[in-house]
Design a protein around this motif. Structure first.
Motif, PDB file in Angstrom:
ATOM      1  N   TYR A 189       0.851  -1.191   0.000  1.00  0.00           N
ATOM      2  CA  TYR A 189       0.000   0.000   0.000  1.00  0.00           C
ATOM      3  C   TYR A 189       0.887   1.242   0.000  1.00  0.00           C
ATOM      4  O   TYR A 189       1.984   1.228   0.529  1.00  0.00           O
ATOM      5  N   PRO A 190       0.380   2.325  -0.598  1.00  0.00           N
ATOM      6  CA  PRO A 190      -0.909   2.478  -1.267  1.00  0.00           C
ATOM      7  C   PRO A 190      -0.884   1.908  -2.686  1.00  0.00           C
ATOM      8  O   PRO A 190       0.174   1.759  -3.291  1.00  0.00           O
ATOM      9  N   VAL A 191      -2.082   1.613  -3.202  1.00  0.00           N
ATOM     10  CA  VAL A 191      -2.232   1.137  -4.570  1.00  0.00           C
ATOM     11  C   VAL A 191      -3.394   1.886  -5.224  1.00  0.00           C
ATOM     12  O   VAL A 191      -4.283   2.407  -4.537  1.00  0.00           O
ATOM     13  N   PHE A 192      -3.362   1.929  -6.548  1.00  0.00           N
ATOM     14  CA  PHE A 192      -4.492   2.462  -7.305  1.00  0.00           C
ATOM     15  C   PHE A 192      -5.306   1.308  -7.854  1.00  0.00           C
ATOM     16  O   PHE A 192      -4.747   0.310  -8.320  1.00  0.00           O
ATOM     17  N   GLY A 199     -13.066   5.578 -19.051  1.00  0.00           N
ATOM     18  CA  GLY A 199     -12.289   6.762 -19.383  1.00  0.00           C
ATOM     19  C   GLY A 199     -12.380   7.852 -18.344  1.00  0.00           C
ATOM     20  O   GLY A 199     -13.170   7.794 -17.399  1.00  0.00           O
ATOM     21  N   SER A 200     -11.533   8.866 -18.534  1.00  0.00           N
ATOM     22  CA  SER A 200     -11.539  10.086 -17.730  1.00  0.00           C
ATOM     23  C   SER A 200     -11.479   9.813 -16.230  1.00  0.00           C
ATOM     24  O   SER A 200     -12.125  10.483 -15.429  1.00  0.00           O
ATOM     25  N   SER A 201     -10.698   8.836 -15.844  1.00  0.00           N
ATOM     26  CA  SER A 201     -10.452   8.526 -14.433  1.00  0.00           C
ATOM     27  C   SER A 201     -11.714   8.111 -13.675  1.00  0.00           C
ATOM     28  O   SER A 201     -11.777   8.210 -12.449  1.00  0.00           O
ATOM     29  N   VAL A 202     -12.725   7.648 -14.391  1.00  0.00           N
ATOM     30  CA  VAL A 202     -13.971   7.212 -13.760  1.00  0.00           C
ATOM     31  C   VAL A 202     -13.767   5.843 -13.122  1.00  0.00           C
ATOM     32  O   VAL A 202     -13.190   4.939 -13.718  1.00  0.00           O
ATOM     33  N   GLY A 203     -14.246   5.703 -11.886  1.00  0.00           N
ATOM     34  CA  GLY A 203     -14.162   4.421 -11.196  1.00  0.00           C
ATOM     35  C   GLY A 203     -12.817   4.121 -10.569  1.00  0.00           C
ATOM     36  O   GLY A 203     -12.596   3.022 -10.051  1.00  0.00           O
ATOM     37  N   ILE A 204     -11.903   5.090 -10.595  1.00  0.00           N
ATOM     38  CA  ILE A 204     -10.558   4.888 -10.037  1.00  0.00           C
ATOM     39  C   ILE A 204     -10.528   5.346  -8.585  1.00  0.00           C
ATOM     40  O   ILE A 204     -11.144   6.344  -8.216  1.00  0.00           O
ATOM     41  N   SER A 205      -9.821   4.607  -7.766  1.00  0.00           N
ATOM     42  CA  SER A 205      -9.652   5.003  -6.370  1.00  0.00           C
ATOM     43  C   SER A 205      -8.247   4.647  -5.893  1.00  0.00           C
ATOM     44  O   SER A 205      -7.534   3.882  -6.548  1.00  0.00           O
ATOM     45  N   LYS A 206      -7.871   5.212  -4.776  1.00  0.00           N
ATOM     46  CA  LYS A 206      -6.566   4.942  -4.172  1.00  0.00           C
ATOM     47  C   LYS A 206      -6.791   4.295  -2.810  1.00  0.00           C
ATOM     48  O   LYS A 206      -7.566   4.794  -1.994  1.00  0.00           O
ATOM     49  N   ALA A 207      -6.133   3.177  -2.588  1.00  0.00           N
ATOM     50  CA  ALA A 207      -6.312   2.433  -1.341  1.00  0.00           C
ATOM     51  C   ALA A 207      -5.038   2.492  -0.509  1.00  0.00           C
ATOM     52  O   ALA A 207      -3.945   2.201  -1.001  1.00  0.00           O
ATOM     53  N   HIS A 208      -5.204   2.874   0.742  1.00  0.00           N
ATOM     54  CA  HIS A 208      -4.072   2.930   1.677  1.00  0.00           C
ATOM     55  C   HIS A 208      -4.055   1.745   2.633  1.00  0.00           C
ATOM     56  O   HIS A 208      -3.105   1.570   3.395  1.00  0.00           O
ATOM     57  N   ILE A 227     -10.078  -5.461 -13.894  1.00  0.00           N
ATOM     58  CA  ILE A 227      -9.618  -4.446 -12.951  1.00  0.00           C
ATOM     59  C   ILE A 227      -8.101  -4.531 -12.848  1.00  0.00           C
ATOM     60  O   ILE A 227      -7.533  -5.628 -12.839  1.00  0.00           O
ATOM     61  N   LEU A 228      -7.455  -3.389 -12.750  1.00  0.00           N
ATOM     62  CA  LEU A 228      -6.017  -3.333 -12.518  1.00  0.00           C
ATOM     63  C   LEU A 228      -5.747  -2.731 -11.150  1.00  0.00           C
ATOM     64  O   LEU A 228      -6.331  -1.703 -10.791  1.00  0.00           O
ATOM     65  N   VAL A 229      -4.884  -3.379 -10.397  1.00  0.00           N
ATOM     66  CA  VAL A 229      -4.424  -2.833  -9.125  1.00  0.00           C
ATOM     67  C   VAL A 229      -2.950  -2.491  -9.320  1.00  0.00           C
ATOM     68  O   VAL A 229      -2.118  -3.376  -9.513  1.00  0.00           O
ATOM     69  N   GLU A 230      -2.645  -1.196  -9.308  1.00  0.00           N
ATOM     70  CA  GLU A 230      -1.310  -0.725  -9.675  1.00  0.00           C
ATOM     71  C   GLU A 230      -0.547  -0.171  -8.481  1.00  0.00           C
ATOM     72  O   GLU A 230      -1.145   0.356  -7.527  1.00  0.00           O
ATOM     73  N   GLU A 231       0.767  -0.257  -8.582  1.00  0.00           N
ATOM     74  CA  GLU A 231       1.600   0.431  -7.608  1.00  0.00           C
ATOM     75  C   GLU A 231       1.340   1.931  -7.721  1.00  0.00           C
ATOM     76  O   GLU A 231       1.073   2.454  -8.808  1.00  0.00           O
ATOM     77  N   ALA A 232       1.377   2.632  -6.606  1.00  0.00           N
ATOM     78  CA  ALA A 232       1.179   4.080  -6.606  1.00  0.00           C
ATOM     79  C   ALA A 232       2.512   4.751  -6.893  1.00  0.00           C
ATOM     80  O   ALA A 232       3.498   4.544  -6.176  1.00  0.00           O
ATOM     81  N   ILE A 233       2.553   5.527  -7.962  1.00  0.00           N
ATOM     82  CA  ILE A 233       3.754   6.266  -8.322  1.00  0.00           C
ATOM     83  C   ILE A 233       3.659   7.649  -7.699  1.00  0.00           C
ATOM     84  O   ILE A 233       2.717   8.413  -7.972  1.00  0.00           O
ATOM     85  N   ASN A 234       4.611   7.996  -6.874  1.00  0.00           N
ATOM     86  CA  ASN A 234       4.645   9.312  -6.246  1.00  0.00           C
ATOM     87  C   ASN A 234       5.403  10.252  -7.181  1.00  0.00           C
ATOM     88  O   ASN A 234       6.632  10.280  -7.190  1.00  0.00           O
ATOM     89  N   GLY A 235       4.646  10.978  -7.989  1.00  0.00           N
ATOM     90  CA  GLY A 235       5.322  11.816  -8.965  1.00  0.00           C
ATOM     91  C   GLY A 235       4.413  12.838  -9.600  1.00  0.00           C
ATOM     92  O   GLY A 235       3.215  12.943  -9.295  1.00  0.00           O
TER      93      GLY A 235
END
Length: 369
Positions: A189-192, A199-208, A227-235
């Motif tokens: 964590y965190p992950v997206f 599209g347009s970032s609909v349905g996306i959330s960030k989990a801590h 569904i994709l669970v991605e590493e959170a890029i701090n950038g």
């Protein structure tokens, strides 16, 4: 010289319906009326295709009250079939007869449809089947780039650096504990959490934490089965405009998104005035070139045509360039990055919109020679 009929298609059934309408009004205003005759076709949220009289009807929303339907014939006649809805009789067998039906020749189509059923290859497939020249990426390119999972497969194949991810199918959520254990074994964590096809970032959330992960998976599943669970890029969030096709495609300079929220979701993008777009941000020149080269590489690998906006992260601590996603029908609202970047690169909208229409003819003539 006779004007060519350009059918501009907007609205649609996706969550980006309203943004599409704004983009369409901007695009229509930029079309050269000396050369082209714009014909406006709006698709309502429930899927009705309507003929729209003028761009002002798009701006004020009154186009949705149109009583004239307009649908594209799928055969090679290249026609828009128009019918008055009110002038109809019904036979005892249930057949409907319309008194006022006619057709308009389609010389070229210009889809300004964001998200599902517009940016995902569906409308492009219809136009290709009907042998209608159209602006933008083809059906395969559109389908690949709309689906984040398959975009990642393509990016991996050409060695584009991107966020690590765990794929999840919505049916797997029936055993939520198993899914969560799988994700936590591969990612920290965190992950997206992202629906693959939205599209347009609909349905996306960030989990801590685990609780937010579960809620994010449920939210994403409402929008897609993958569904994709991605590493959170701090950038920093960096965007690049790509235009053209093949060896003649070029990438603009870059712009930066400064989100008002923790990440650039739909609300932060369109409803929060504190979000900012910065053209020509303070980024080392070698990183700008790296982003431009990566944007062209992924665009060509996905068989891009016409236009796309390619999004990246520039990681804070390492300055690592990380590919995020590609959008084949980028927004053309007052806050949209694509037209700003093109303007900065010396290609104002009044020029590139009309050039893309001519580009559509070139592709059509080449494919159907």
């Amino acid at each position: 010289m006779d004007k060519k009929n350009v059918v501009v298609i907007f609205g649609g059934r996706s969550s980006e319906h309203e943004v599409s309408c704004i983009s369409a009004a901007t695009v229509i205003a930029a079309i050269d009326k000396e050369k082209y005759n714009p014909i406006l076709v709006g698709i309502t949220k429930d899927g009705k295709w309507l003929l729209v009289d003028k761009v002002e009807n798009i701006r004020d929303g009154s186009w949705r009250k149109s009583k004239v339907s307009a649908v594209i014939s799928p055969d090679k006649a290249r026609e828009l079939i128009i019918r008055e809805k009110d002038e109809m009789t019904v036979s005892p067998e249930g057949r409907k007869y319309y008194q006022n039906v006619y057709s308009i020749k389609i010389d070229v189509a210009f889809p300004v449809l964001h998200g599902l059923f517009g940016e995902d290859g569906t409308i492009q497939g219809l136009l290709e089947m009907a042998l209608i020249p159209f602006v933008g990426c083809g059906h395969l390119s559109s389908a690949i780039t709309m689906d984040k999972f398959f975009t990642k497969v393509i990016a991996d194949s050409v060695n584009i650096d991107q966020a690590a991810y765990v794929p999840v199918r919505s049916y797997e959520l029936a055993d939520m504990d198993k899914v969560v254990r799988k994700i936590e074994a591969e990612r920290e964590y965190p992950v997206f959490i992202k629906p693959s096809n939205a599209g347009s970032s609909v349905g996306i959330s960030k989990a801590h934490n685990r609780e937010e992960l579960i809620e994010g998976l449920k939210l994403a599943a409402k929008h897609d089965t993958k569904i994709l669970v991605e590493e959170a890029i701090n950038g920093r969030e960096i965007e690049c405009a790509v235009y053209g096709f093949g060896d003649d495609a070029f990438a603009s300079g870059v712009g930066e998104i400064v989100a008002a929220a923790e990440f650039y979701d739909y609300d932060a993008k369109y409803n929060n005035a504190a979000s900012k777009t910065i053209i020509d941000p303070d980024i080392p020149e070698e990183k700008v070139e790296e982003i431009r080269k990566a944007a062209l590489k992924i665009y060509r690998a996905c068989d891009g045509f016409g236009m796309s906006r390619v999004d990246f992260f520039l990681e804070n601590e390492t300055n690592r360039v990380v590919f995020n996603e590609i959008n084949t029908i980028p927004g053309h609202t007052s806050i949209s990055m694509y037209p700003m970047l093109m303007e900065k690169a010396g290609h104002p909208m009044s020029v590139y919109i009309n050039d893309m229409i001519e580009m559509a003819y070139k592709r059509h003539n080449y494919k159907n020679a």
